[in-house]
Scaffold this motif. Structure first.
Motif, PDB file in Angstrom:
ATOM      1  N   ARG A   5       0.851  -1.187   0.000  1.00 42.48           N
ATOM      2  CA  ARG A   5       0.000   0.000   0.000  1.00 42.48           C
ATOM      3  C   ARG A   5       0.887   1.238   0.000  1.00 42.48           C
ATOM      4  NH1 ARG A   5      -5.152  -1.713   0.931  1.00 42.48           N
ATOM      5  NH2 ARG A   5      -5.861   0.441   1.091  1.00 42.48           N
ATOM      6  N   MET A   6       0.397   2.279  -0.658  1.00 41.52           N
ATOM      7  CA  MET A   6       1.187   3.493  -0.785  1.00 41.52           C
ATOM      8  C   MET A   6       0.261   4.708  -0.765  1.00 41.52           C
ATOM      9  SD  MET A   6       4.122   4.314  -3.648  1.00 41.52           S
ATOM     10  CE  MET A   6       3.094   4.053  -5.099  1.00 41.52           C
ATOM     11  N   ILE A   7       0.704   5.756  -0.106  1.00 43.25           N
ATOM     12  CA  ILE A   7      -0.015   7.034  -0.105  1.00 43.25           C
ATOM     13  C   ILE A   7       0.855   8.061  -0.818  1.00 43.25           C
ATOM     14  CG2 ILE A   7      -1.010   8.883   1.295  1.00 43.25           C
ATOM     15  CD1 ILE A   7      -1.324   6.836   3.570  1.00 43.25           C
ATOM     16  N   ILE A   8       0.258   8.723  -1.804  1.00 45.08           N
ATOM     17  CA  ILE A   8       0.938   9.827  -2.491  1.00 45.08           C
ATOM     18  C   ILE A   8       0.115  11.082  -2.238  1.00 45.08           C
ATOM     19  CG2 ILE A   8       1.602  10.789  -4.728  1.00 45.08           C
ATOM     20  CD1 ILE A   8       2.073   7.924  -5.679  1.00 45.08           C
ATOM     21  N   ASP A   9       0.752  12.058  -1.607  1.00 41.07           N
ATOM     22  CA  ASP A   9       0.058  13.290  -1.245  1.00 41.07           C
ATOM     23  C   ASP A   9       0.852  14.477  -1.757  1.00 41.07           C
ATOM     24  OD1 ASP A   9      -0.841  15.631   0.408  1.00 41.07           O
ATOM     25  OD2 ASP A   9      -2.103  14.082   1.339  1.00 41.07           O
ATOM     26  N   ARG A  10       0.179  15.431  -2.364  1.00 45.18           N
ATOM     27  CA  ARG A  10       0.862  16.590  -2.934  1.00 45.18           C
ATOM     28  C   ARG A  10       1.565  17.435  -1.876  1.00 45.18           C
ATOM     29  NH1 ARG A  10      -3.031  19.901  -6.238  1.00 45.18           N
ATOM     30  NH2 ARG A  10      -4.142  17.950  -6.583  1.00 45.18           N
ATOM     31  N   ALA A  11       1.227  17.220  -0.606  1.00 47.85           N
ATOM     32  CA  ALA A  11       1.886  17.970   0.475  1.00 47.85           C
ATOM     33  C   ALA A  11       3.236  17.385   0.853  1.00 47.85           C
ATOM     34  CB  ALA A  11       0.984  18.016   1.708  1.00 47.85           C
ATOM     35  N   PHE A  12       3.485  16.126   0.446  1.00 44.43           N
ATOM     36  CA  PHE A  12       4.719  15.450   0.849  1.00 44.43           C
ATOM     37  C   PHE A  12       5.839  15.746  -0.154  1.00 44.43           C
ATOM     38  CE2 PHE A  12       1.955  11.840   2.833  1.00 44.43           C
ATOM     39  CZ  PHE A  12       1.491  12.742   3.787  1.00 44.43           C
ATOM     40  N   LYS A  13       6.218  17.000  -0.261  1.00 47.40           N
ATOM     41  CA  LYS A  13       7.192  17.421  -1.271  1.00 47.40           C
ATOM     42  C   LYS A  13       8.621  17.193  -0.775  1.00 47.40           C
ATOM     43  CE  LYS A  13       4.119  20.954  -3.210  1.00 47.40           C
ATOM     44  NZ  LYS A  13       3.894  22.412  -3.428  1.00 47.40           N
ATOM     45  N   VAL A  14       9.458  16.661  -1.660  1.00 41.94           N
ATOM     46  CA  VAL A  14      10.885  16.493  -1.374  1.00 41.94           C
ATOM     47  C   VAL A  14      11.650  17.656  -1.978  1.00 41.94           C
ATOM     48  CG1 VAL A  14      12.914  15.042  -1.724  1.00 41.94           C
ATOM     49  CG2 VAL A  14      10.683  13.989  -1.273  1.00 41.94           C
ATOM     50  N   SER A  15      11.595  17.793  -3.286  1.00 41.20           N
ATOM     51  CA  SER A  15      12.286  18.859  -3.992  1.00 41.20           C
ATOM     52  C   SER A  15      11.931  18.771  -5.468  1.00 41.20           C
ATOM     53  CB  SER A  15      13.805  18.747  -3.827  1.00 41.20           C
ATOM     54  OG  SER A  15      14.477  19.745  -4.568  1.00 41.20           O
ATOM     55  N   GLU A  16      12.106  19.873  -6.156  1.00 41.30           N
ATOM     56  CA  GLU A  16      12.032  19.862  -7.615  1.00 41.30           C
ATOM     57  C   GLU A  16      13.246  19.092  -8.142  1.00 41.30           C
ATOM     58  OE1 GLU A  16       9.751  21.184 -10.995  1.00 41.30           O
ATOM     59  OE2 GLU A  16       9.395  21.624  -8.850  1.00 41.30           O
ATOM     60  N   VAL A  17      13.023  18.246  -9.120  1.00 42.96           N
ATOM     61  CA  VAL A  17      14.127  17.503  -9.731  1.00 42.96           C
ATOM     62  C   VAL A  17      14.985  18.470 -10.543  1.00 42.96           C
ATOM     63  CG1 VAL A  17      14.732  15.740 -11.436  1.00 42.96           C
ATOM     64  CG2 VAL A  17      12.852  15.333  -9.847  1.00 42.96           C
ATOM     65  N   ASP A  18      16.291  18.445 -10.299  1.00 42.58           N
ATOM     66  CA  ASP A  18      17.226  19.132 -11.186  1.00 42.58           C
ATOM     67  C   ASP A  18      17.411  18.226 -12.395  1.00 42.58           C
ATOM     68  OD1 ASP A  18      19.591  20.096 -12.490  1.00 42.58           O
ATOM     69  OD2 ASP A  18      20.192  21.096 -10.623  1.00 42.58           O
ATOM     70  N   LYS A  19      17.094  18.738 -13.581  1.00 45.54           N
ATOM     71  CA  LYS A  19      17.144  17.890 -14.774  1.00 45.54           C
ATOM     72  C   LYS A  19      18.516  17.273 -14.993  1.00 45.54           C
ATOM     73  CE  LYS A  19      18.224  21.613 -18.075  1.00 45.54           C
ATOM     74  NZ  LYS A  19      17.772  22.315 -19.296  1.00 45.54           N
ATOM     75  N   ARG A  20      19.541  17.847 -14.382  1.00 47.09           N
ATOM     76  CA  ARG A  20      20.904  17.341 -14.590  1.00 47.09           C
ATOM     77  C   ARG A  20      21.157  15.992 -13.917  1.00 47.09           C
ATOM     78  NH1 ARG A  20      24.321  22.465 -12.734  1.00 47.09           N
ATOM     79  NH2 ARG A  20      22.852  22.190 -11.001  1.00 47.09           N
ATOM     80  N   ILE A  21      20.203  15.481 -13.136  1.00 42.16           N
ATOM     81  CA  ILE A  21      20.393  14.126 -12.604  1.00 42.16           C
ATOM     82  C   ILE A  21      20.253  13.079 -13.715  1.00 42.16           C
ATOM     83  CG2 ILE A  21      19.542  14.790 -10.317  1.00 42.16           C
ATOM     84  CD1 ILE A  21      17.160  12.886 -10.818  1.00 42.16           C
ATOM     85  N   TYR A  22      19.781  13.511 -14.883  1.00 38.97           N
ATOM     86  CA  TYR A  22      19.683  12.611 -16.034  1.00 38.97           C
ATOM     87  C   TYR A  22      20.837  12.849 -17.004  1.00 38.97           C
ATOM     88  CZ  TYR A  22      15.120  12.234 -13.901  1.00 38.97           C
ATOM     89  OH  TYR A  22      14.103  12.063 -12.987  1.00 38.97           O
ATOM     90  N   GLY A  23      21.997  13.239 -16.447  1.00 39.24           N
ATOM     91  CA  GLY A  23      23.180  13.436 -17.250  1.00 39.24           C
ATOM     92  C   GLY A  23      23.860  12.123 -17.591  1.00 39.24           C
ATOM     93  N   SER A  24      24.891  12.232 -18.435  1.00 39.98           N
ATOM     94  CA  SER A  24      25.660  11.055 -18.812  1.00 39.98           C
ATOM     95  C   SER A  24      27.138  11.433 -18.941  1.00 39.98           C
ATOM     96  CB  SER A  24      25.108  10.427 -20.096  1.00 39.98           C
ATOM     97  OG  SER A  24      25.642   9.131 -20.290  1.00 39.98           O
ATOM     98  N   PHE A  25      27.895  10.630 -19.655  1.00 44.04           N
ATOM     99  CA  PHE A  25      29.345  10.693 -19.543  1.00 44.04           C
ATOM    100  C   PHE A  25      29.955  10.158 -20.834  1.00 44.04           C
ATOM    101  CE2 PHE A  25      32.967   8.668 -16.766  1.00 44.04           C
ATOM    102  CZ  PHE A  25      33.852   9.651 -17.164  1.00 44.04           C
ATOM    103  N   ILE A  26      30.846  10.928 -21.417  1.00 46.75           N
ATOM    104  CA  ILE A  26      31.657  10.460 -22.552  1.00 46.75           C
ATOM    105  C   ILE A  26      33.119  10.640 -22.177  1.00 46.75           C
ATOM    106  CG2 ILE A  26      32.452  11.014 -24.882  1.00 46.75           C
ATOM    107  CD1 ILE A  26      29.957   9.531 -25.152  1.00 46.75           C
ATOM    108  N   GLU A  27      33.841   9.530 -22.133  1.00 47.04           N
ATOM    109  CA  GLU A  27      35.262   9.557 -21.823  1.00 47.04           C
ATOM    110  C   GLU A  27      36.036   9.086 -23.054  1.00 47.04           C
ATOM    111  OE1 GLU A  27      38.392   7.750 -18.470  1.00 47.04           O
ATOM    112  OE2 GLU A  27      36.249   7.288 -18.362  1.00 47.04           O
ATOM    113  N   HIS A  28      37.254   9.577 -23.202  1.00 44.91           N
ATOM    114  CA  HIS A  28      38.136   9.060 -24.244  1.00 44.91           C
ATOM    115  C   HIS A  28      38.626   7.691 -23.781  1.00 44.91           C
ATOM    116  CE1 HIS A  28      38.737  12.498 -27.115  1.00 44.91           C
ATOM    117  NE2 HIS A  28      38.076  13.091 -26.128  1.00 44.91           N
ATOM    118  N   LEU A  29      37.782   6.699 -23.996  1.00 43.09           N
ATOM    119  CA  LEU A  29      37.981   5.339 -23.500  1.00 43.09           C
ATOM    120  C   LEU A  29      37.340   4.394 -24.502  1.00 43.09           C
ATOM    121  CD1 LEU A  29      36.785   4.096 -19.945  1.00 43.09           C
ATOM    122  CD2 LEU A  29      37.297   2.641 -21.879  1.00 43.09           C
ATOM    123  N   GLY A  30      38.096   3.410 -24.963  1.00 40.60           N
ATOM    124  CA  GLY A  30      37.521   2.424 -25.870  1.00 40.60           C
ATOM    125  C   GLY A  30      36.921   3.070 -27.097  1.00 40.60           C
TER     126      GLY A  30
END
Length: 505
Positions: A5-30
């Protein structure tokens, strides 16, 4: 059937997502750069030699920021080699991965690729074999408008406008003895402090990332963070975290519990950052940049043997892990963990993006590009996980594994896009044997109705995708319904679920 069971309530705010958490990585590797994003002569490559099929897949992932050029590579990187006329650039011994670096793709070319990918650059500076002056020169080259030695050099190289790189990593994994130019915590603390101080004199608008521990099991964790931030707290904005997981014991249940370790890692780093703030009577939070994370280690022994016995190749096929369905589940669980900590985790980089432990692969010798299993949970999170994170209240069955106790069957988080009036529930059933009924109280989200329920599931935990076909792809199912503000869903055993709702007008 078990029930959660789960309760989702609009009052239980954590934070706005910073879109940069969906970043990635290119290294000079392989084959990440050469044969990955860049392959002149391929019929699918554009006028600059960049593969358009890869670019289109990167755009599907909606990656907002890409870390460059490493990784371990950066600790012996001479940025001056990567700019100017290509035909005049030297070939160097690349010590981190024992390869040859031709420098055909460098800073300016990669910046051009990022524009095509609609992404920003997260630049790393070499604090392994170099130091303060070289970092400052690179920053001047990238960000100063003109009229100075290095900004005018950029203009001479055909780039009139500054790159305006806003995020800079102060070295990479400097706590690791595998790193070229490895430092003790006091050595790195002083060097990063002085480098950060000087860089912010050049451009006060930049954000700086201090090297944190290379993984949770480092013997100096968390003393490394406490000590190094003791030096550079006044100048840096983030501390980095790196973590890779593998199913080394072929124990799927325990493998899927590893996201709990990631959660504890994040909590410990937050606590350490707050300790330093308290000790310094500081006024700012040090936030987190989880700028390397993924599943790894499928090919590690073979890679190590290749680099030892047959080094100095150009773009050798290194770290080309083939991901399974269970790997996709753990990637989804790690994404949920990052979203849960959106109040302090502001950036993250799936390492890496193409060919090297990557969601996107290209066949050798100019073949097609294709999507690994881990492509899909990342795509779903990046596409639908933007907005306000709501902390769900969860009552779920638990189970024990070989190395973990009280592992929740359900791992879940909700993201509320207030502007579009959409709510997305991300959920993984970590029980590998039993389906689950999930009853979610949505009464605070009045008027929200189901759009779709997307799943990623497979009866074979080891099922993989390949260039010849995809065995693991998302499908839309009819396993959720909303009635009177209560949503009832069936989450199949070992499944990734994306349940989308929208407010009806």
């Amino acid at each position: 059937m078990k029930q959660a069971r789960m309760i989702i309530d609009r009052a239980f705010k954590v934070s706005e997502v910073d879109k940069r958490i969906y970043g990635s990585f290119i290294e000079h590797l392989g084959r990440a750069v050469y044969d990955g994003i860049y392959q002149p002569g391929n019929p699918l490559s554009d006028e600059d030699g960049f593969r358009t099929d890869v670019l289109n897949m990167v755009k599907e992932l909606n990656v907002p920021i890409v870390r460059y050029p490493g990784g371990n590579f950066v600790s012996n990187f001479f940025w001056e080699d990567s700019v100017g006329p290509v035909e005049e650039r030297p070939v160097r011994l690349e010590l981190a991965w024992r390869s040859l670096e031709q420098n055909k793709i460098g800073l300016n070319e990669f910046s051009k690729w990022l524009k095509k990918a609609d992404a920003d650059m997260m630049m790393a500076v070499n604090l392994g074999t170099r130091g303060v002056a070289d970092a400052c020169n690179l920053l001047e080259y990238c960000n100063h408008p003109g009229g100075t030695k290095y900004s005018d050099l950029r203009i001479k190289h055909g780039v009139k406008d500054p790159h305006n790189v806003k995020v800079w990593c102060l070295g990479n994994e400097m706590d690791g003895d595998w790193q070229i130019g490895h430092k003790t915590m006091h050595e790195y603390g002083r060097l990063s402090q002085e480098t950060a101080k000087a860089m912010k004199l050049i451009d006060p608008t930049i954000e700086l990332v201090s090297c944190g521990s290379s993984n949770l099991d480092m013997p100096t964790f968390p003393e490394w963070e406490a000590t190094t931030l003791g030096y550079n707290y006044d100048y840096v904005d983030y501390v980095s975290l790196h973590q890779y997981y593998g199913n080394l014991n072929n124990d799927t249940a325990d493998f899927l519990a590893l996201s709990d370790d990631m959660d504890q890692f994040i909590r410990s780093v937050i606590a350490t950052c707050d300790f330093v703030r308290a000790k310094k009577r500081g006024k700012k939070d040090i936030n987190l940049s989880f700028d390397e994370w993924n599943v790894w280690f499928h090919t590690r022994e073979a890679d190590d043997e290749f680099m030892e016995k047959d080094p100095w190749h150009i773009a050798p096929p290194l770290l080309e892990d083939q991901y399974s369905f269970e790997d996709a589940l753990l990637v989804g669980l790690m994404l949920i963990t990052l979203m849960k900590h959106a109040d302090r985790v502001k950036m993250a980089c799936l390492a890496q993006l193409v060919n090297v432990i990557a969601p996107i692969m290209t066949e050798k010798d100019g073949g097609k590009a294709w999507k690994q299993t881990i492509f899909y949970p990342f795509m779903h999170a990046s596409r639908y996980g933007r907005g306000m994170v709501l902390q769900p209240v969860i009552d779920t069955p638990v189970h024990d594994t070989k190395e973990h106790e009280n592992v929740t069957d359900l791992s879940s988080v909700a993201v509320w896009n207030q502007a579009d009036e959409e709510l997305t529930v991300f959920a993984v059933n970590r029980n590998i044997d039993e389906d689950m009924e999930l009853v979610t109280d949505l009464r605070s989200m009045e008027g929200y109705q189901l759009i779709e329920h997307i799943v990623l599931e497979n009866n074979d935990m080891k099922a993989c995708n390949s260039a010849s076909g995809e065995a693991v792809i998302p499908i839309t199912v009819s396993r959720s319904k909303v009635d009177g503000g209560i949503m009832t869903s069936v989450l199949n055993k070992a499944s990734w679920n994306v349940i989308r709702l929208k407010k009806q007008k």
